[in-house]
Design a protein around this motif. Structure first.
Motif, short mmCIF file in Angstrom:
data_model
loop_
_atom_site.label_atom_id
_atom_site.label_comp_id
_atom_site.label_asym_id
_atom_site.label_seq_id
_atom_site.Cartn_x
_atom_site.Cartn_y
_atom_site.Cartn_z
N ASP A 349 0.82 -1.21 0.00
CA ASP A 349 0.00 0.00 0.00
C ASP A 349 0.86 1.27 0.00
N TRP A 350 1.98 1.24 0.69
CA TRP A 350 2.90 2.38 0.70
C TRP A 350 3.44 2.62 -0.71
N ASN A 351 3.80 1.56 -1.39
CA ASN A 351 4.30 1.67 -2.76
C ASN A 351 3.21 2.26 -3.67
N ALA A 352 1.97 1.82 -3.49
CA ALA A 352 0.87 2.34 -4.30
C ALA A 352 0.62 3.82 -4.03
N ALA A 353 0.72 4.24 -2.77
CA ALA A 353 0.51 5.64 -2.42
C ALA A 353 1.56 6.54 -3.07
N ILE A 354 2.80 6.07 -3.14
CA ILE A 354 3.85 6.85 -3.80
C ILE A 354 3.55 6.98 -5.29
N ASN A 355 3.10 5.90 -5.92
CA ASN A 355 2.75 5.96 -7.34
C ASN A 355 1.59 6.91 -7.59
N ILE A 356 0.60 6.92 -6.68
CA ILE A 356 -0.54 7.82 -6.82
C ILE A 356 -0.09 9.28 -6.75
N LEU A 357 0.82 9.57 -5.84
CA LEU A 357 1.32 10.94 -5.73
C LEU A 357 2.11 11.35 -6.97
N LYS A 358 2.91 10.45 -7.51
CA LYS A 358 3.68 10.75 -8.72
C LYS A 358 2.76 11.06 -9.89
N LEU A 359 1.68 10.29 -10.04
CA LEU A 359 0.74 10.55 -11.11
C LEU A 359 0.08 11.92 -10.95
N ALA A 360 -0.22 12.28 -9.72
CA ALA A 360 -0.86 13.57 -9.48
C ALA A 360 0.09 14.73 -9.77
N LEU A 361 1.33 14.58 -9.36
CA LEU A 361 2.30 15.66 -9.57
C LEU A 361 2.67 15.83 -11.05
N SER A 362 2.38 14.82 -11.86
CA SER A 362 2.71 14.92 -13.29
C SER A 362 1.75 15.84 -14.03
N THR A 363 0.65 16.25 -13.39
CA THR A 363 -0.31 17.17 -14.02
C THR A 363 -0.04 18.57 -13.52
#
Length: 403
Positions: A349-363
């Protein structure tokens, strides 16, 4: 816009009058839906004319305030308009064809048909339904607002009594200082959510805790004779337990969402389709008990209130992709640790949360609530609680006075 709720106190005869008003509003709404089914293409004006005709034809409809009749028409037309909008979008799922209501629990008035006392502690309904004066019990103080700011009044019947809601036109935005922090959230069943910093919020599991009491109340309902007064009492007691659980879940979602929004400038979360997820009968109870939808709704609301950015991202592969090197590592739900060939080991879940943040910051440059996947069917606008009582996109809720 703000929705303020009070407990309504009155006599038994007054409660019966409220029930009669609710039944009348349901009658008008169902008549409008039937008229639309028989005459496709009619607009809201034609439905207003139908409401006028119903007032001339039926005395019990005429006894209800005209603004309440108009509000019932607007309820019907909001469902019709939503159906047309979904058809235009060519949505893959059900389009939401308007249906008849058989158990409505509220009636809505506009700016007429009611009158507040000088102390703002009582409200009197002036139509011919016989509701009369009701006492308002609650922690809110209506003296802070002008009467012109109150746009709608709604009477609601719940398992534990009757309530009065006021829709007040007021700016709810609050200026806050930027924190310079961003966070990604991955909701789950074991933990309520895991953020990109590795923090785990425990899941309260209110339904699981109250399941024993629910089973007891349900057994008592099944033992009573159908149609008897004892069965109605047993059903009401069962409804009170369900209501208490739903309130606990809602209040928890409010508090956690507020803390997350106040502590960060950007909050990223998964754009989950809850209706699709609960089709898994093995996980449906746990998913509903988690309250993911309520949490997302309040994240969006507090994000707009405090001027913070909330971003909904496509959840595809957020749990499978390595947040360190980007390689997809396939794993089943039972595998709770992410182990990559690059040597990176982290909680799933920690790994998924980091990926979610990266996707958000890409916009870069996106503000408000956005869905990053153009093919996703999530909401593109933040849910403003109480924006329109007669036909809002999301469900109606009010802030807790303790927040």
């Amino acid at each position: 816009m703000l929705v303020i709720e009070f407990k309504a106190k009155g006599k038994t005869t007054q409660y019966k009058s409220v029930d009669e008003a609710i039944k009348t509003a349901q009658f008008i709404r169902n008549k409008c839906v039937r008229f639309w089914m028989d005459n496709r293409g009619v607009g809201q004006k034609e439905l207003y004319r139908l409401s006028t005709a119903l007032r001339d034809e039926f005395s019990f409809v005429k006894a209800l305030n005209s603004s309440a009749c108009q509000a019932s028409v607007e309820r019907a037309y909001s469902g019709i308009a939503r159906f047309y909008e979904n058809c235009k979008k060519a949505m893959a799922r059900k389009k939401g064809y308007p249906k008849f209501k058989k158990n409505c629990r509220s009636v809505e008035y506009k700016t007429s048909g009611w009158k507040l006392s000088e102390t703002r502690k009582q409200i009197t309904f002036t139509d011919k339904k016989g509701i009369g004066k009701l006492k308002l019990k609650g922690t809110w103080d209506l003296n802070f607002y002008q009467l012109e700011q109150i746009k709608r009044v709604r009477l609601i019947r719940r398992a534990d009594g009757y309530y009065v809601q006021f829709l007040i036109s007021v700016d709810t935005k609050v200026e806050t200082q930027p924190t310079g922090k961003t966070i990604g959230l991955d909701v789950g069943l074991k933990e309520f959510y895991t953020d990109s910093n590795g923090h785990n919020e425990p899941s309260p599991k209110f339904y699981r805790l109250g399941e024993k009491q629910l089973k007891l109340r349900q057994r008592r309902v099944s033992r009573k004779k159908k149609g008897s007064a004892n069965r109605r009492k047993a059903v009401n007691r069962l409804g009170r337990v369900h209501l208490n659980i739903s309130r606990q879940r809602e209040e928890h979602a409010k508090r956690v969402a507020r803390c997350v929004i106040r502590s960060n400038d950007l909050v990223a979360y998964e754009d989950l389709r809850i209706k699709n997820l609960v089709k898994n009968h093995c996980l449906a109870k746990s998913i509903n008990d988690a309250g993911w939808y309520q949490f997302r709704k309040w994240l969006e609301y507090f994000g707009r209130k405090f001027g913070k950015i909330t971003v909904g991202v496509n959840p595809a592969y957020t749990s499978q992709e390595c947040s360190n090197c980007g390689v997809v590592v396939k794993k089943s739900l039972s595998v709770r640790t992410h182990v990559c060939e690059c040597g990176f080991i982290l909680d799933r879940d920690w790994n998924a949360a980091i990926n979610i943040l990266k996707l958000a910051l890409s916009t870069v440059g996106h503000t408000g609530t956005w869905v990053l996947d153009p093919n996703a069917t999530g909401d593109l606008t933040s849910t403003l609680i109480g924006a329109v009582l007669s036909g809002q996109v999301e469900s109606l809720n009010e802030e807790s006075p303790l927040l």
